[in-house]
Enzyme design. Structure first.
Site, PDB file in Angstrom:
ATOM      1  N   GLU A   1       2.998 -12.704  14.074  1.00  0.00           N
ATOM      2  CA  GLU A   1       3.787 -10.442  14.120  1.00  0.00           C
ATOM      3  C   GLU A   1       2.882  -9.727  15.315  1.00  0.00           C
ATOM      4  O   GLU A   1       3.268  -8.357  15.200  1.00  0.00           O
ATOM      5  CB  GLU A   1       4.592  -9.918  13.072  1.00  0.00           C
ATOM      6  CG  GLU A   1       5.374 -11.043  12.556  1.00  0.00           C
ATOM      7  CD  GLU A   1       6.531  -9.921  11.358  1.00  0.00           C
ATOM      8  OE1 GLU A   1       7.799 -10.329  11.263  1.00  0.00           O
ATOM      9  OE2 GLU A   1       5.711  -9.553  10.024  1.00  0.00           O
TER      10      GLU A   1
ATOM     11  N   TRP B   1       1.018  -1.002   0.074  1.00  0.00           N
ATOM     12  CA  TRP B   1       0.125   0.420  -0.305  1.00  0.00           C
ATOM     13  C   TRP B   1       0.791   0.948  -0.067  1.00  0.00           C
ATOM     14  O   TRP B   1       0.534   2.059   0.559  1.00  0.00           O
ATOM     15  CB  TRP B   1      -1.388   0.174   1.282  1.00  0.00           C
ATOM     16  CG  TRP B   1      -1.787  -1.047   1.490  1.00  0.00           C
ATOM     17  CD1 TRP B   1      -2.936  -1.023   0.204  1.00  0.00           C
ATOM     18  CD2 TRP B   1      -1.947  -2.355   1.857  1.00  0.00           C
ATOM     19  NE1 TRP B   1      -3.525  -2.944   0.602  1.00  0.00           N
ATOM     20  CE2 TRP B   1      -2.448  -3.241   1.616  1.00  0.00           C
ATOM     21  CE3 TRP B   1      -0.465  -3.165   3.267  1.00  0.00           C
ATOM     22  CZ2 TRP B   1      -2.743  -4.853   2.376  1.00  0.00           C
ATOM     23  CZ3 TRP B   1      -0.818  -3.932   3.410  1.00  0.00           C
ATOM     24  CH2 TRP B   1      -2.099  -4.596   3.682  1.00  0.00           C
TER      25      TRP B   1
ATOM     26  N   GLU C   1       3.679 -14.723  17.428  1.00  0.00           N
ATOM     27  CA  GLU C   1       4.229 -15.844  16.386  1.00  0.00           C
ATOM     28  C   GLU C   1       3.853 -15.387  14.908  1.00  0.00           C
ATOM     29  O   GLU C   1       4.824 -14.123  15.021  1.00  0.00           O
ATOM     30  CB  GLU C   1       2.831 -16.667  16.415  1.00  0.00           C
ATOM     31  CG  GLU C   1       1.572 -15.656  17.323  1.00  0.00           C
ATOM     32  CD  GLU C   1       1.235 -15.094  16.020  1.00  0.00           C
ATOM     33  OE1 GLU C   1      -0.065 -15.197  15.028  1.00  0.00           O
ATOM     34  OE2 GLU C   1       1.262 -13.965  15.594  1.00  0.00           O
TER      35      GLU C   1
END
Length: 693
Positions: free
Chosen positions: A444, A327, A441
């Site tokens: 993130e 983006w 994990e």
């Protein structure tokens, strides 16, 4: 008499000079941004000499990286067309776009842009000079109907990973620019008939000038104040003209100018032939496309080349996650430096390295491991969440799977020597003493007990034990196996809920904060996803337990959990079944489709389809359908995205996130090889032998 002669000379000089000579007004211009992360193609030389990468999207060049794969220097480079009286077209807006590989065995992309009003067609073919940091664009401009047209090139540099701070000037018939120790020079084989440097969004901006006046009336010879620089030049064309545009880079304007000039002097034919030969040589050096890719062989070859293209040429073995800024068109570029995905995550690097092993390029995988050891490895054995190429942390957290994967990779590469063991032992100690809980994990965003992280930790400790045995360290080997066995025995106690509301049977949670999956604690979802009972949030991370050899594919807890995730996070698209990362995910475009800027709606991830294919293979079923679904999500340039739309007429096609995601290309390649091999080539046999039988 002398005064009269002097006056005459001054008058002649004034008529020979553009009406608006240097310096250009309007500095620093409007705020800058990057471009969409949705790339339709990318390229770089197969050599290490040419430290330049280009990306394509929206029918134009949108981002160039130099001198490293973590340093974007260009927002965009495109053409503008005018009849001089009634219209001025911006290429990316006013044309329909087609993109393809001009050569199927190299990253030689071609864009064909046809005017929506039917007046003209622009055909562009891209290569980088294998001997220099130059992008060459072979361009054919055709007038299809009506009278003569004028052609201009519009160049928006963002040198040194910043949209502000650029200065520019006309010199030697080129448009030259610089910011710190990065400089560029834009030249044409035909020369330019008009040139100007100015500031974006102001009266000196060439785009503004052409839009208002249908001609380049303001020819500013320099823009000396640092700002958001825009450079514009007119190219002499007739009704059917072919020429070569060269954009060269260097540490100074003089070096960039010399680089661009040398590439033009070498000629398009010679440079493009050398570029393509380099890629042909590489493809011939790796394994041929496996039988599983019948009908989608081009997608396979493109994926193999795309993975290689993500390796840096200064920091060898450093593969960035993506040559994109997700983006980016909504990301301010005024100050250095864009985070983007042009950084190195140990997890993504592991995925790419295992794909390189699968295709027979173990040398690249070994370089990746050496990069992890020599640049990212910390004295305590841990690895940062991600880094710039030089090892500077970007996000700054810790993820235990990323500490584990280098150990597994070392085992997969057969690195049993003492020097390698000296590198992996601190990491094994770190995992065994700091695990099994993880600060983050693989998504993130949350900490606790994660099935996917636990799978990596357990597999890493088993691999570390085997390497310890090979290095006469039986005490360490025994300890690592003891911890691995203990954690494996407790995985379900920590992460498998039997009181969750999503099914009448148990299932794996995405993550549990304290290792009690039945206490109903609240899980805060990042990116505006809200707060939920952790028992109601699921992902497919538990499949790593199977892929890494920790659990059998027919384990009832695995199969029961698959029923839940298929009911909650699977979407059937025209391409096939694709999954969300997890339910309630907020990492994606907003509800109305605007770019993600911190809050959004998570979309579908093709890489998860590939993981499901690897699981299907582990059960003995055919996973070919999953491979073809992944291929169907690729765009016309063969780039598999990070995310695809989950609804509407564009369902199953890439969003504005990161395209390509190198992890997704690697997953596609590894699944293709595994299907033809008849087993998952990534699964460490030493782990599977211990736990799967």
């Amino acid at each position: 008499m002398r005064r009269c002669l002097l006056l005459a000379v001054l008058l002649i000089a004034s008529f020979a000079t553009p009406a608006y000579a240097a310096p250009a007004p309007g500095a620093p211009g409007i705020a800058s941004a990057w471009t969409s992360g949705a790339k339709e193609g990318l390229g770089t030389s197969a050599t290490t000499t040419s430290k330049l990468w280009y990306t394509l999207g929206q029918g134009i060049v949108n981002e160039i990286y130099y001198p490293q794969a973590d340093t974007p220097d260009v927002q965009d480079l495109q053409y503008m067309v005018s009849d001089g009286t009634s219209f001025t077209d911006e290429e990316k807006v006013a044309t329909t776009h087609q993109v393809s590989l001009a050569d199927p065995d190299s990253l030689t992309y071609q864009q064909v842009n046809t005017a929506k009003n039917g007046r003209y067609r622009i055909t562009k073919t891209y290569v980088t000079d294998p001997a220099r940091a130059t992008l060459l664009i072979r361009t054919r401009f055709q007038v299809l109907t009506g009278g003569a047209l004028k052609l201009f090139t519009l160049y928006n540099p963002s040198l040194g990973n910043s949209g502000m701070g650029d200065t520019g000037a006309t010199a030697n018939g080129q448009l030259q620019a610089s910011d710190g120790n990065v400089a560029s020079a834009l030249a044409s084989s035909t020369g330019f008939t008009a040139l100007s440097s100015g500031y974006s969004g102001t009266s000196s901006d060439g785009w503004q000038d052409l839009t208002q006046h249908r001609a380049l009336t303001n020819q500013y010879t320099s823009a000396d104040a640092p700002g958001n620089l825009v450079q514009t030049a007119q190219i002499p064309v007739g009704t059917d003209t072919t020429f070569t545009l060269a954009l060269g880079f260097g540490t100074s304007r003089a070096e960039a100018s010399s680089t661009a000039t040398a590439s033009l002097n070498s000629g398009w034919s010679a440079v493009s032939a050398s570029y393509q030969t380099g890629w042909h040589t590489y493809l011939n050096s790796v394994a041929a496309p496996p039988s599983s890719t019948t009908g989608i062989t081009q997608q396979y070859k493109t994926a193999v080349m795309t993975i290689k293209a993500h390796e840096d040429k200064t920091y060898r073995g450093a593969f960035v996650a993506s040559l994109s800024i997700p983006w980016g068109d909504a990301q301010n570029a005024d100050s250095c430096c864009a985070a983007g995905y042009h950084a190195v995550w140990a997890r993504d690097l592991y995925q790419m390295a295992t794909a390189e092993i699968a295709v027979g390029d173990s040398a690249a995988a070994n370089r990746a491991l050496d990069y992890l050891f020599n640049v990212q490895l910390r004295p305590d054995g841990s690895y940062p969440q991600n880094t710039r190429l030089d090892g500077t942390p970007v996000f700054g957290s810790l993820q235990m799977d990323e500490v584990s994967f280098p150990i597994i990779l070392a085992w997969q590469l057969g690195r049993r020597d003492a020097a390698t063991y000296a590198k992996i032992k601190p990491s094994a100690e770190f995992v065994s003493h700091r695990g099994p809980s993880t600060p983050q994990e693989r998504w993130e965003e949350a900490g606790g007990f994660s099935p996917s992280t636990l799978a990596a930790e357990i597999a890493a400790l088993v691999c570390a034990a085997d390497l310890a045995t090979a290095n006469n360290d039986p005490g360490a080997a025994s300890y690592y196996l003891q911890v691995a066995d203990s954690w494996r025995a407790q995985v379900d106690n920590w992460t498998y809920t039997t009181t969750g509301s999503l099914a009448s049977h148990g299932y794996y949670e995405r993550i549990d904060d304290n290792g009690n999956p039945n206490d109903g604690h609240t899980l805060g979802i990042a990116n505006g996803g809200g707060n939920w009972d952790e028992r109601t949030v699921v992902d497919m991370g538990f499949l790593d337990l199977v892929r890494l050899g920790v659990k059998r594919a027919d384990d009832p807890h695995i199969t029961d959990s698959l029923k839940v995730v298929d009911a909650k996070i699977r979407v059937t698209t025209p391409a096939g079944d694709i999954w969300y990362r997890y339910n309630h995910d907020g990492y994606g475009e907003t509800a109305d489709g605007r770019p993600y800027t911190g809050v959004g709606i998570g979309r579908l991830w093709p890489v998860l389809t590939g993981e499901r294919g690897e699981y299907a293979l582990a059960t003995g079923a055919l996973g070919t359908g999953y491979l073809r679904t992944m291929a169907a999500t690729a765009n016309a340039g063969g780039q598999i995205p990070e995310q695809v739309w989950d609804r509407g007429t564009t369902i199953g096609t890439g969003t504005g996130s990161a395209t390509p995601l190198a992890w997704a290309q690697a997953q596609f390649v590894r699944l293709a090889v595994s299907l033809s091999t008849g087993k998952n080539v990534e699964t460490p046999s030493v782990v599977a032998k211990r736990y799967q039988g």
